[in-house]
Enzyme design. Structure first.
Site, PDB file in Angstrom:
ATOM      1  CE1 TYR A   1      -4.836  -9.545   4.147  1.00 38.56           C
ATOM      2  CE2 TYR A   1      -4.477  -9.303   1.796  1.00 38.56           C
ATOM      3  CZ  TYR A   1      -4.070  -9.782   3.026  1.00 38.56           C
ATOM      4  OH  TYR A   1      -2.897 -10.485   3.138  1.00 38.56           O
TER       5      TYR A   1
ATOM      6  CE  LYS B   1     -14.694   9.884   4.382  1.00 36.34           C
ATOM      7  NZ  LYS B   1     -15.119  10.839   3.353  1.00 36.34           N
TER       8      LYS B   1
ATOM      9  CB  SER C   1      -2.918  -6.773   4.301  1.00 38.39           C
ATOM     10  OG  SER C   1      -1.817  -6.859   5.175  1.00 38.39           O
TER      11      SER C   1
ATOM     12  N   GLY D   1       3.405  -5.288   1.599  1.00 41.14           N
ATOM     13  CA  GLY D   1       3.520  -5.908   0.288  1.00 41.14           C
ATOM     14  C   GLY D   1       3.567  -4.866  -0.817  1.00 41.14           C
ATOM     15  N   PRO D   2       3.042  -5.203  -2.006  1.00 42.78           N
ATOM     16  CG  PRO D   2       2.433  -6.453  -3.876  1.00 42.78           C
ATOM     17  CD  PRO D   2       2.445  -6.492  -2.372  1.00 42.78           C
ATOM     18  CB  ALA D   3      -0.320  -1.751  -0.730  1.00 45.16           C
TER      19      ALA D   3
END
Length: 116
Positions: free
Chosen positions: A58, A9, A25, A73-75
């Site tokens: 990832y 974490k 990612s 990307g989409p994140a």
């Protein structure tokens, strides 16, 4: 019986970028990856403190000691530069082994993402 437990974490790190036009990612400073025992390609959960978003992606390696935390990307639609996030990975362990397992927990400096 096997259960999933927190393996790694990175707690409360600042997003330094969001690149929508990338395949996907999260790019993480290599120093933070090493401290939290994350490896390139590992699946992680992202929790955005600012807006409550929770999603998975990832890891890809960023430059060491750069402080980089970039969602790709989409994140990139789920964060904004400056948001504070928590990055979590999990491991599947035997129930008895899980009782004594100690995760790698990292608490970086929120201002520059450096290790304290």
């Amino acid at each position: 019986m096997q259960i999933q437990v927190v393996k790694s974490k990175i707690h409360r790190v600042k997003v330094t970028g969001a690149d929508l036009n990338y395949i996907g990612s999260i790019t993480i400073d290599e120093a933070l990856m090493n401290a939290s025992n994350l490896i390139e390609g590992e699946k992680v959960s992202i929790v955005n403190i600012n807006n409550g978003e929770r999603f998975e992606t990832y890891v890809i390696k960023g430059a060491v000691n750069s402080g980089e935390i970039t969602l790709n990307g989409p994140a990139a639609r789920k964060v904004q530069k400056g948001d504070i996030i928590i990055i979590i990975s999990y491991a599947t362990l035997d129930f008895e082994e899980a009782k004594t397992f100690k995760p790698w927990l990292v608490f970086p400096n929120e201002n520059d993402n450096s290790l304290k």
